[in-house]
Design a protein around this motif. Structure first.
Motif, PDB file in Angstrom:
ATOM      1  N   ASN A 187     -13.114 -40.075  26.423  1.00 56.46           N
ATOM      2  CA  ASN A 187     -13.298 -41.518  26.508  1.00 56.46           C
ATOM      3  C   ASN A 187     -13.073 -42.021  27.939  1.00 56.46           C
ATOM      4  O   ASN A 187     -13.893 -42.764  28.490  1.00 56.46           O
ATOM      5  N   SER A 222     -19.776 -45.234  18.612  1.00 57.19           N
ATOM      6  CA  SER A 222     -20.457 -45.023  19.889  1.00 57.19           C
ATOM      7  C   SER A 222     -20.091 -46.131  20.873  1.00 57.19           C
ATOM      8  O   SER A 222     -19.835 -47.274  20.463  1.00 57.19           O
ATOM      9  N   PHE A 223     -20.098 -45.775  22.153  1.00 56.51           N
ATOM     10  CA  PHE A 223     -19.843 -46.741  23.214  1.00 56.51           C
ATOM     11  C   PHE A 223     -20.856 -46.526  24.331  1.00 56.51           C
ATOM     12  O   PHE A 223     -21.105 -45.386  24.731  1.00 56.51           O
ATOM     13  N   PHE A 283     -21.126 -47.141  27.971  1.00 57.05           N
ATOM     14  CA  PHE A 283     -20.352 -47.526  29.145  1.00 57.05           C
ATOM     15  C   PHE A 283     -21.220 -47.937  30.328  1.00 57.05           C
ATOM     16  O   PHE A 283     -20.697 -48.262  31.396  1.00 57.05           O
ATOM     17  N   SER A 324     -18.481 -53.217  27.689  1.00 59.21           N
ATOM     18  CA  SER A 324     -18.297 -52.316  26.553  1.00 59.21           C
ATOM     19  C   SER A 324     -16.816 -52.057  26.271  1.00 59.21           C
ATOM     20  O   SER A 324     -16.036 -51.801  27.189  1.00 59.21           O
ATOM     21  N   CYS A 341     -13.924 -49.500  24.336  1.00 54.09           N
ATOM     22  CA  CYS A 341     -13.811 -48.046  24.390  1.00 54.09           C
ATOM     23  C   CYS A 341     -13.001 -47.535  23.210  1.00 54.09           C
ATOM     24  O   CYS A 341     -12.485 -48.311  22.404  1.00 54.09           O
ATOM     25  N   TYR A 342     -12.872 -46.218  23.124  1.00 56.46           N
ATOM     26  CA  TYR A 342     -12.170 -45.604  22.005  1.00 56.46           C
ATOM     27  C   TYR A 342     -10.707 -46.041  21.946  1.00 56.46           C
ATOM     28  O   TYR A 342     -10.129 -46.193  20.872  1.00 56.46           O
ATOM     29  N   ASN A 401     -20.215 -49.726  19.115  1.00 56.14           N
ATOM     30  CA  ASN A 401     -19.078 -50.655  19.020  1.00 56.14           C
ATOM     31  C   ASN A 401     -18.699 -50.968  17.574  1.00 56.14           C
ATOM     32  O   ASN A 401     -18.080 -51.998  17.303  1.00 56.14           O
ATOM     33  N   CYS A 460      -9.664 -49.575  29.235  1.00 56.84           N
ATOM     34  CA  CYS A 460     -10.839 -50.304  29.769  1.00 56.84           C
ATOM     35  C   CYS A 460     -10.537 -51.731  30.155  1.00 56.84           C
ATOM     36  O   CYS A 460     -11.351 -52.395  30.802  1.00 56.84           O
TER      37      CYS A 460
END
Length: 259
Positions: free
Chosen positions: A139, A163-164, A166, A171, A173-174, A231, A257
């Motif tokens: 990530n 899913s992301f 970036f 965006s 993130c995990y 997301n 993030c």
């Protein structure tokens, strides 16, 4: 322009209006990194190779064990004790000799993965691991490199997919979804045993479902189609064949993030 052989090989894909010849050419120019070649990476890599992804990089430092064969469909009994990455590369090349496949027979630590993402222009990363620590590393590395990532996991009969992208500055993130645990050394606690296939068990076809879903989302993302797991946490229950979707919860500030 696609060759006659390519038009034949990918004909059932090309006839789809969402793909067409232009879409197939896009897939043929794509480069994907797959980290983990077990129960998730096996079906994901097979479908991506069959779909004509131009270049696949395969990362796994393990060797094939007989206990893997219940769910890791890339491998056969005679592959025991051999490098998963090397065997997977051979199997995928045999399935589709027109694509490029590169094996990285090692574990993906943060320094190495950072360097690889810096050196190679990957369009997408698939996290097919079963380790929470490496998932957070993937990530962070993908976030820093601005490379989209598709993550999946399975425990028992339950699967998760998210899913992301970036490439988009806003965006999440995990770590927004699952914040990394604080260091046990600073808390004076023992490190808990990680939950994975070897500690809690897993049903093989559920891994096949989630790995296939990763490949599907990867193709959709490359083709510019709507990605249902972007997301959003997609939850799959193999016992009931039910899917649920959860929007990413707001977690401000995220330590990774900042969102």
């Amino acid at each position: 322009m696609l060759s006659r052989k390519q038009l034949q090989r990918y004909s059932r894909q090309i006839m789809l209006p969402q793909v067409g010849e232009a879409g197939q050419e896009t897939l043929g120019q794509a480069k994907i990194l797959i980290v983990g070649l077990g129960g998730l990476g096996s079906p994901a890599s097979l479908y991506l190779a069959a779909a004509g992804i131009g270049e696949l990089h395969l990362v796994d430092g393990d060797t094939v064990d007989i206990s893997n064969l219940q769910r890791q469909v890339l491998y056969k009994t005679n592959h025991r004790e051999k490098s998963k990455a090397q065997v997977a590369a051979q199997q995928l090349t045999a399935a589709n000799p027109e694509i490029r496949v590169q094996a990285h027979a090692r574990m993906a630590d943060e320094a190495w993965l950072t360097a690889l993402l810096d050196q190679q222009s990957f369009d997408l990363v698939l996290d097919c691991t079963d380790n929470l620590n490496i998932r957070h590393i993937i990530n962070r590395c993908c976030l820093n490199a601005r490379v989209p990532v598709i993550m999946a996991s399975v425990r028992g009969f339950s699967g998760q997919l998210v899913s992301f992208d970036f490439r988009k500055s806003a965006s999440p993130c995990y770590a927004c979804l699952f914040p990394p645990a604080k260091s046990p050394a600073t808390q004076g606690e023992e490190v808990p045993e990680a939950e994975n296939c070897s500690t809690v068990g897993v049903i093989g076809p559920a891994l096949g479902m989630m790995g296939s879903a990763q490949a599907l989302e990867a193709l959709k993302m490359l083709l510019g189609l709507s990605v249902s797991s972007l997301n959003r946490l997609q939850l799959f229950e193999a016992e009931t064949l039910e899917w649920r979707a959860l929007r990413l919860p707001v977690n401000q500030p995220c330590a990774v993030c900042g969102d």
